[in-house]
Write a protein that holds these residues in place. Structure first.
Motif, mmCIF file in Angstrom:
data_model
loop_
_atom_site.group_PDB
_atom_site.id
_atom_site.type_symbol
_atom_site.label_atom_id
_atom_site.label_comp_id
_atom_site.label_asym_id
_atom_site.label_seq_id
_atom_site.Cartn_x
_atom_site.Cartn_y
_atom_site.Cartn_z
ATOM 1 N N PHE A 87 10.882 -139.019 -16.061
ATOM 2 C CA PHE A 87 10.337 -140.348 -16.379
ATOM 3 C C PHE A 87 11.347 -141.261 -17.052
ATOM 4 N N LEU A 88 12.585 -140.822 -17.190
ATOM 5 C CA LEU A 88 13.589 -141.576 -17.926
ATOM 6 C C LEU A 88 14.768 -141.950 -17.047
ATOM 7 N N ALA A 89 15.326 -143.096 -17.309
ATOM 8 C CA ALA A 89 16.643 -143.430 -16.783
ATOM 9 C C ALA A 89 17.669 -142.835 -17.727
ATOM 10 N N PRO A 90 18.669 -142.137 -17.221
ATOM 11 C CA PRO A 90 19.661 -141.522 -18.118
ATOM 12 C C PRO A 90 20.252 -142.552 -19.070
ATOM 13 N N VAL A 91 20.443 -142.141 -20.331
ATOM 14 C CA VAL A 91 20.934 -143.065 -21.357
ATOM 15 C C VAL A 91 22.140 -142.470 -22.055
ATOM 16 N N ASP A 92 22.883 -143.351 -22.699
ATOM 17 C CA ASP A 92 23.975 -142.938 -23.568
ATOM 18 C C ASP A 92 23.385 -142.232 -24.787
ATOM 19 N N GLN A 93 23.942 -141.085 -25.157
ATOM 20 C CA GLN A 93 23.368 -140.319 -26.260
ATOM 21 C C GLN A 93 23.437 -141.059 -27.592
ATOM 22 N N ALA A 94 24.284 -142.069 -27.669
ATOM 23 C CA ALA A 94 24.398 -142.838 -28.920
ATOM 24 C C ALA A 94 23.580 -144.122 -28.869
ATOM 25 N N GLU A 95 22.672 -144.255 -27.880
ATOM 26 C CA GLU A 95 21.898 -145.491 -27.760
ATOM 27 C C GLU A 95 21.042 -145.700 -29.005
ATOM 28 N N THR A 96 21.022 -146.939 -29.475
ATOM 29 C CA THR A 96 20.316 -147.290 -30.706
ATOM 30 C C THR A 96 19.104 -148.140 -30.384
ATOM 31 N N ILE A 97 17.959 -147.789 -30.974
ATOM 32 C CA ILE A 97 16.750 -148.589 -30.811
ATOM 33 C C ILE A 97 16.090 -148.755 -32.177
ATOM 34 N N ASN A 98 15.266 -149.787 -32.315
ATOM 35 C CA ASN A 98 14.489 -149.971 -33.533
ATOM 36 C C ASN A 98 13.274 -149.055 -33.512
ATOM 37 N N GLN A 99 12.853 -148.615 -34.696
ATOM 38 C CA GLN A 99 11.688 -147.733 -34.744
ATOM 39 C C GLN A 99 10.436 -148.416 -34.196
ATOM 40 N N ILE A 100 10.299 -149.716 -34.448
ATOM 41 C CA ILE A 100 9.091 -150.398 -33.966
ATOM 42 C C ILE A 100 9.055 -150.469 -32.443
ATOM 43 N N ASP A 101 10.202 -150.207 -31.759
ATOM 44 C CA ASP A 101 10.214 -150.210 -30.297
ATOM 45 C C ASP A 101 9.387 -149.064 -29.729
ATOM 46 N N LEU A 153 12.286 -148.133 -17.208
ATOM 47 C CA LEU A 153 13.005 -148.134 -15.939
ATOM 48 C C LEU A 153 12.645 -146.932 -15.076
ATOM 49 N N GLY A 154 12.515 -145.782 -15.727
ATOM 50 C CA GLY A 154 12.232 -144.565 -14.988
ATOM 51 C C GLY A 154 13.476 -144.018 -14.313
ATOM 52 N N PRO A 155 13.361 -142.835 -13.710
ATOM 53 C CA PRO A 155 14.547 -142.193 -13.107
ATOM 54 C C PRO A 155 15.133 -142.982 -11.939
ATOM 55 N N ASP A 156 14.325 -143.828 -11.285
ATOM 56 C CA ASP A 156 14.846 -144.615 -10.164
ATOM 57 C C ASP A 156 15.322 -146.001 -10.584
ATOM 58 N N ARG A 157 15.389 -146.245 -11.890
ATOM 59 C CA ARG A 157 15.876 -147.507 -12.457
ATOM 60 C C ARG A 157 15.178 -148.698 -11.804
ATOM 61 N N ASN A 158 13.878 -148.723 -11.939
ATOM 62 C CA ASN A 158 13.052 -149.775 -11.358
ATOM 63 C C ASN A 158 12.951 -150.933 -12.349
#
Length: 989
Positions: A324-338, A365-370
């Motif tokens: 269910f995920l699009a691959p991400v950079d392991q250091a990706e930063t997000i806000n907690q409220i996200d 986005l999902g695995p197919d980056r929609n």
């Protein structure tokens, strides 16, 4: 000149007690003065805090799915039927699967499952750097994680008094959309405060298992309980839609031992096993989502609450057996409220009405980056935020943000470039979030100014009252009788103003403010009119005291000086010590000069030594090294500190004894009270912390847990003796430190008769009586009460803090001896109370505290019990945090009583002593009030400073707490001083 010890003959001992009722009346009148100024300080603090410590208005609206959800162009990710939320309290980002080089910290390579899965199955799992908004306290983080809203600084104060979440949240949306009983819970009972339905029937009680959360010394009970329930609940997955498991062991290990310790590694390995077991349990269930997250991180010592990098960087791990995920950079930063809008889409519920977060792009986005899915989710969130803004009156004048929304909406209607549309909507959400952070940093300047006006009025009134106070007990009564009609007039004016402005709901508050402010201002004017009639010149010592207040106050104009305040205070005290030394060399009497020089040198050394024990705050690094605990990454005391603590149990009573012997006052109750009682209590305090040290030792055998029972027996016994028993015994018994010696003069009379000296024989009493210790009757009596309360405060301090408090007692006695030798008590009644008040702040830092939320030693709350039990929990925290200020306020009457003897059969003399106590207390309140006033002024001026919430706001809060602690201690000490005067008058009046 110093007051020497005295003895009196039996003929001077009174046989009648007169004016007792008048003396009690004088005590009651004297209490009016500190109570009045305490009230003014409270009012000023409330007014200023209402304008400075910001709060956020909460809208009660509940979100519903809009028409956009069913729009043909809207494509959303496939939702999950179930979600497992594992909240590992204080899970710092680098705790999740970080690797080392073989010499890594204990916390590395322990909780490795999240990172391994995110690397091996990037479409099924991902790790994010999860940024928390300060304050990083659990309650505020849970509110943000469930509502998507921002905290404000004042919310930090409610961490131990959680309020129900009344705004829209994803938990509330789950309940309303999925029906009752569809949420399971186990762990931190803070959730019960936020969502009372956990314990009131909305949730299935067979699936709800709360545990008390604040016993930071307990690393295992909550975690073991949660783990014991989570497995069986997972097997009943058809009975719930959301399972929340809140683990506390990592947070408690950080508070108790620090992050880089074997105990932390043990807890992280345990959490890794929990995550691995849950992953295995759902690996064949593609309808279940796993969310593992930290509500905040921790600093290098294991504490949190502030905004340092370690405190705000938590970890987030998402996993499902379904890609269910699009691959991400392991250091990706997000806000907690996200997380809030993201969970809303993955649970197929409306996004909460007050949400300010953005959906996590990878999950949308999902695995197919929609990008159509991402754009659809961003559009719905943008509509929700736009609706929130339209209902919120504070968003007027933010048209630039609305323009971005309009541009994004136009692109949605005219373009199929969903990546561009996503970027526009995300830009709108980020700009809105930035606007909200700025908007909720808008201060109520009129309220802040009103608080400062009341502080200025009370400070000015304090000074003129001190300057014009003639020492008579009628003076406070006359002063307040003058103020009463003015306060009433001001109150009526306030009512009229409130009604005229339409503030009927606040008319009582406005009337109170007007009344007290008018009373203060008119009292100041009255005092200034009387000031020219004061004949006595201003002493150089008084100028020095006022200069010290000014120098300390202007430190708040600079963030650097606030950070290094302890060193500045040490400089002030050392400078005062050298002033005493210079004056001592000018004394004509050789013996007295030597005594004064010796004590001046001791005072200087004590001031320097008090700077040594410290816990460094983040801004002081790397120029500061903490030495309060066994290591810089631990909250456990060292063995050396325990040994020294036992040493103080032997040496401090001996030191007090030596001071009492200078006035021949180590008599009567003193040996029992000081030589035996205080020594035994301090030895038992050392025993308690020894048991705690053994319990905390990772090499201790398993049965060491049994020591808890003995610890609590010792601490409760000491609490009963020091907080209740000793003060009550003092109050009821008035234990004088006197010894009576009787001499038979028959032989002397007979010899005089034989020598023909009839005149001598007739004047000689058959029996003469000498009272040993008479010259320090008041001082020795009050000192017994003071050391009793010191023992109570020492009990609530960590070992190094207890040692520091013993040093404070020694330094106060040194100052009193110098005050007597140099006659400071008579020359300038304000100087010694001011120095003692400065010492209160200095020893606040010496007991392991800083002007930061993270330095509060929360674990002391469990000194007497395993769980929160008012009032024991609150007393322990108050004594631990504010103990030096409390002792400073209680020591003020000693500046009047020390080496002071009664005037037999002189009611007016006793009454005058009470007046001097009031004046000395006023001097200490001038220091405390002046310091808080300057803190308020500088905070108002620097409210837009980059470091306002990190440095100036906590320092203002400390100043406010300190002024109230000192004021309350002055009220209590005035009362106890009155009791001491009454007790002495019973004997000698």
């Amino acid at each position: 000149m110093p007051r020497s010890p005295r003895t009196i003959p039996a003929s001077s001992v009174p046989r009648a007690h007169k004016h007792k009722s008048q003396l009690k009346h004088a005590t009651r009148l004297s209490l009016l003065v500190p109570v009045w100024f305490l009230t003014l300080h409270l009012l000023a603090l409330v007014l200023f805090a209402l304008g400075f410590l910001l709060s956020r208005p909460i809208l009660p609206d509940i979100a519903v799915k809009s028409a956009s959800y069913s729009s043909p162009d809207v494509v959303l990710p496939r939702a999950f039927k179930r979600t497992v939320v594992i909240l590992i309290d204080a899970l710092r980002h680098d705790f999740i699967g970080s690797s080392g080089d073989g010499n890594e910290a204990y916390y590395l390579n322990a909780l490795t499952t999240p990172l391994m899965l995110s690397v091996s199955q990037p479409e099924h799992a991902a790790v994010f750097k999860f940024i928390a908004d300060p304050p990083t306290t659990t309650l505020q983080r849970l509110k943000a994680l469930t509502t998507g809203s921002l905290p404000t600084f004042i919310d930090a104060g409610s961490n131990f008094n959680g309020a129900e979440v009344t705004e829209d949240s994803w938990i509330g949306q789950v309940l309303s959309s999925r029906g009752d009983g569809r949420t399971a819970f186990a762990g931190d009972d803070t959730w019960l405060s936020l969502f009372p339905s956990l314990s009131h029937g909305t949730y299935d009680k067979n699936l709800t298992f709360p545990y008390e959360s604040f016993n930071v010394w307990d690393l295992h009970t909550v975690d073991a309980g949660v783990t014991s329930h989570i497995g069986p609940v997972l097997e009943r997955r058809d009975e719930w839609d959301v399972l929340i498991a809140h683990y506390l062991g990592v947070d408690h290990a950080g508070h108790r031992f620090g992050p880089d310790t074997p105990q932390m590694k043990e807890k992280l390995l345990e959490m890794d096993a929990v995550v691995k077991n849950v992953v295995n349990a759902i690996k064949d269930d593609d309808e279940t989502l796993l969310v593992v997250l930290g509500d905040h991180g921790m600093d290098e010592k294991g504490d949190h609450g502030g905004d340092s990098k370690g405190e705000v960087e938590a970890g987030l791990f998402l996993y499902s057996s379904r890609p269910f995920l699009a691959p991400v950079d392991q250091a990706e930063t997000i806000n907690q409220i996200d997380l809030v809008p993201t969970l809303s889409f993955l649970l197929d519920i409306p996004v909460p009405f007050n949400n300010l977060g953005s959906p996590i792009a990878s999950a949308m986005l999902g695995p197919d980056r929609n990008f159509q899915q991402l754009a659809s989710a961003c559009r719905i969130v943008a509509e929700q935020i736009h609706g929130y803004r339209s209902h919120h009156p504070s968003f007027e004048g933010t048209a630039a943000v609305t323009e971005i929304y309009s541009a994004a909406s136009e692109a949605w209607n005219t373009s199929k470039d969903y990546e561009l549309i996503s970027d526009l909507y995300l830009a709108y959400q980020k700009q809105n979030l930035k606007t909200c952070r700025e908007m909720w940093a808008r201060f109520d300047v009129p309220s802040m100014v009103a608080g400062i006006v009341v502080f200025v009025a009370s400070f000015g009134t304090l000074i003129v009252f001190y300057a014009t106070f003639d020492g008579s007990v009628e003076c406070p009564s006359d002063y307040l009788n003058f103020l009463a009609p003015k306060i009433g007039l001001g109150g009526l004016t306030g009512l009229a103003v409130g009604a005229g402005l339409g503030y009927l709901q606040s008319r009582l508050a406005i009337a109170t403010v007007f009344g007290l402010a008018m009373g203060s201002i008119l009292g100041f004017v009255r005092g200034m009119n009387r000031l020219p009639s004061v004949k006595s010149p201003v002493s150089k010592w008084t100028v020095l005291a006022l200069l010290s207040i000014i120098l300390h106050g202007i430190l708040f104009a600079s963030n650097s000086y606030v950070v290094w305040e302890a060193r500045s205070l040490s400089f002030l005290l050392v400078s005062f010590g050298f002033t005493l030394l210079a004056v001592s060399f000018r004394l004509p009497d050789t013996k007295i000069r030597a005594t004064a020089v010796f004590h001046s040198l001791v005072f200087i050394i004590q001031s320097r030594v008090a700077e040594y024990p410290r816990v460094c705050r983040e801004e002081q690094l790397p120029f500061c090294t903490s030495n309060f605990y066994a290591s810089t990454a631990s909250s456990v005391s060292s063995l050396t500190a325990l040994i020294i603590l036992f040493g103080t149990a032997v040496t401090l009573p001996a030191i007090i004894k030596s001071f009492l012997r200078t006035s021949a006052s180590y008599e009567g109750s003193a040996p029992l009270w000081v030589g035996t009682g205080l020594r035994v209590v301090l030895l038992l305090v050392g025993l308690y912390w020894t048991l705690d040290y053994v319990e905390a030792d990772p090499n201790s055998p398993a049965h060491v847990e049994q020591l808890k029972m003995y610890k609590y027996v010792v601490s409760r016994l000491l609490f009963g003796v020091t907080v209740v028993g000793a003060p009550l015994a003092w109050f009821r018994g008035v234990p004088l430190c006197l010894r009576v010696e009787m001499t038979n003069n028959q032989q002397k009379i007979k010899q005089a008769v034989q020598n023909g000296d009839v005149d001598t024989a007739s004047k000689t009493s058959p029996v003469s009586v000498e009272i040993i210790g008479f010259g320090n009757t008041y001082g020795s009596l009050y000192l017994l009460l003071f050391v009793s309360i010191f023992a109570a405060v020492s009990l609530c301090m960590k070992p190094v803090g207890g040692i520091a408090m013993a040093g404070m007692v020694y330094q106060i006695l040194t100052l009193l001896e110098l005050g007597d030798v140099l006659d400071l008590f008579t020359i300038s009644p304000i100087v010694t109370p001011t120095v003692i008040a400065i010492m209160g702040t200095q020893y606040y830092f010496a007991t392991g505290h800083q002007a930061t939320l993270a330095s509060i030693q929360w674990d002391v709350a469990f000194l007497f019990t395993e769980s929160i039990r008012p009032p024991l929990t609150h007393i322990a925290l108050i004594f631990n945090t504010l103990g030096p200020f409390i002792l400073a306020g209680l020591a003020v009457p000693l500046t009047v009583f020390y080496k002071l003897s009664p005037s037999p059969r002189d009611f007016r003399a006793s009454e005058a002593i009470m007046g001097r106590v009031v004046r000395a207390g006023t001097g200490a309140m001038i220091y405390a009030g002046g310091l808080t006033l300057t803190s308020c002024i500088m905070t108002l001026i620097l409210r837009r400073h980059l470091m306002v919430w990190k440095i100036f706001a906590p320092r203002f809060m400390l100043a406010g707490a300190a002024v109230i602690a000192i004021d309350l201690a002055i009220v209590a000490s005035t009362f106890f001083a009155g009791k001491a005067i009454e007790g002495v008058y019973d004997v000698f009046g």
